[in-house]
Design a protein around this motif. Structure first.
Motif, PDB file in Angstrom:
ATOM      1  N   GLU A  42       0.832  -1.204   0.000  1.00 32.92           N
ATOM      2  CA  GLU A  42       0.000   0.000   0.000  1.00 32.92           C
ATOM      3  C   GLU A  42       0.867   1.254   0.000  1.00 32.92           C
ATOM      4  N   GLY A  43       1.925   1.236   0.778  1.00 33.79           N
ATOM      5  CA  GLY A  43       2.833   2.378   0.815  1.00 33.79           C
ATOM      6  C   GLY A  43       3.517   2.607  -0.514  1.00 33.79           C
ATOM      7  N   LYS A  44       3.904   1.518  -1.173  1.00 33.67           N
ATOM      8  CA  LYS A  44       4.547   1.634  -2.485  1.00 33.67           C
ATOM      9  C   LYS A  44       3.569   2.204  -3.503  1.00 33.67           C
ATOM     10  N   SER A  45       2.328   1.752  -3.459  1.00 29.65           N
ATOM     11  CA  SER A  45       1.312   2.278  -4.376  1.00 29.65           C
ATOM     12  C   SER A  45       1.074   3.761  -4.135  1.00 29.65           C
ATOM     13  N   ALA A  46       1.014   4.159  -2.868  1.00 31.53           N
ATOM     14  CA  ALA A  46       0.817   5.573  -2.541  1.00 31.53           C
ATOM     15  C   ALA A  46       1.992   6.407  -3.046  1.00 31.53           C
ATOM     16  N   LEU A  47       3.205   5.898  -2.892  1.00 28.78           N
ATOM     17  CA  LEU A  47       4.385   6.608  -3.378  1.00 28.78           C
ATOM     18  C   LEU A  47       4.329   6.755  -4.900  1.00 28.78           C
ATOM     19  N   HIS A  48       3.942   5.698  -5.598  1.00 27.17           N
ATOM     20  CA  HIS A  48       3.837   5.766  -7.059  1.00 27.17           C
ATOM     21  C   HIS A  48       2.775   6.787  -7.474  1.00 27.17           C
ATOM     22  N   ARG A  49       1.660   6.825  -6.757  1.00 29.52           N
ATOM     23  CA  ARG A  49       0.620   7.812  -7.088  1.00 29.52           C
ATOM     24  C   ARG A  49       1.149   9.233  -6.897  1.00 29.52           C
ATOM     25  N   ARG A  50       1.845   9.470  -5.763  1.00 33.43           N
ATOM     26  CA  ARG A  50       2.393  10.811  -5.518  1.00 33.43           C
ATOM     27  C   ARG A  50       3.409  11.190  -6.587  1.00 33.43           C
ATOM     28  N   HIS A  51       4.263  10.265  -6.960  1.00 37.44           N
ATOM     29  CA  HIS A  51       5.267  10.564  -7.987  1.00 37.44           C
ATOM     30  C   HIS A  51       4.621  10.810  -9.348  1.00 37.44           C
ATOM     31  N   LEU A 109       6.951  17.671 -14.277  1.00 35.58           N
ATOM     32  CA  LEU A 109       8.147  17.147 -14.922  1.00 35.58           C
ATOM     33  C   LEU A 109       9.448  17.683 -14.311  1.00 35.58           C
ATOM     34  N   PRO A 110       9.576  18.983 -14.056  1.00 37.00           N
ATOM     35  CA  PRO A 110      10.834  19.462 -13.442  1.00 37.00           C
ATOM     36  C   PRO A 110      11.120  18.793 -12.090  1.00 37.00           C
ATOM     37  N   GLU A 111      10.084  18.523 -11.317  1.00 39.38           N
ATOM     38  CA  GLU A 111      10.281  17.863 -10.027  1.00 39.38           C
ATOM     39  C   GLU A 111      10.714  16.409 -10.220  1.00 39.38           C
ATOM     40  N   LYS A 112      10.165  15.745 -11.225  1.00 43.95           N
ATOM     41  CA  LYS A 112      10.575  14.368 -11.531  1.00 43.95           C
ATOM     42  C   LYS A 112      12.045  14.327 -11.944  1.00 43.95           C
ATOM     43  N   VAL A 113      12.456  15.288 -12.765  1.00 40.95           N
ATOM     44  CA  VAL A 113      13.854  15.362 -13.207  1.00 40.95           C
ATOM     45  C   VAL A 113      14.756  15.616 -12.005  1.00 40.95           C
ATOM     46  N   GLU A 128      26.343  18.740 -14.767  1.00 42.87           N
ATOM     47  CA  GLU A 128      26.271  19.754 -13.714  1.00 42.87           C
ATOM     48  C   GLU A 128      25.230  20.793 -14.100  1.00 42.87           C
ATOM     49  N   ILE A 129      23.970  20.421 -13.915  1.00 42.32           N
ATOM     50  CA  ILE A 129      22.871  21.345 -14.229  1.00 42.32           C
ATOM     51  C   ILE A 129      21.932  21.374 -13.040  1.00 42.32           C
ATOM     52  N   GLU A 130      21.148  22.418 -12.978  1.00 36.73           N
ATOM     53  CA  GLU A 130      20.094  22.544 -11.961  1.00 36.73           C
ATOM     54  C   GLU A 130      18.768  22.562 -12.700  1.00 36.73           C
ATOM     55  N   PRO A 131      17.892  21.642 -12.375  1.00 35.08           N
ATOM     56  CA  PRO A 131      16.578  21.618 -13.062  1.00 35.08           C
ATOM     57  C   PRO A 131      15.704  22.774 -12.661  1.00 35.08           C
TER      58      PRO A 131
END
Length: 72
Positions: free
Chosen positions: A23-32, A37-41, A69-72
């Motif tokens: 259940e925790g893994k599913s919740a994490l996948h939903r949040r992600h 997109l910038p946050e995912k990167v 060496e970049i900042e998203p």
């Protein structure tokens, strides 16, 4: 040797734990999946910064494994 009642009690405990972890893994996948997109990167780059030094201790990094060496 464990009695059958002890084994079933351990089994139900581990089953409950596994269900909670799933259940925790599913919740994490939903949040992600809801992240922009910038946050995912940013998350991927953060994980790369953690794992690449571990790889580099075992073998030289290949050219495509070196982080930019970049900042998203």
């Amino acid at each position: 040797m464990d009695s059958p009642s002890e084994r079933s009690a351990e089994g139900s405990t581990s089953d409950a734990l596994l269900e909670k972890l799933r259940e925790g893994k599913s919740a994490l996948h939903r949040r992600h999946s809801e992240l922009a997109l910038p946050e995912k990167v940013r998350l991927v780059m953060e994980l790369q910064r953690i794992v690449l030094p571990l790889i580099a201790r075992r073998r030289p990094l290949r050219s495509w494994e070196r982080p930019w060496e970049i900042e998203p």
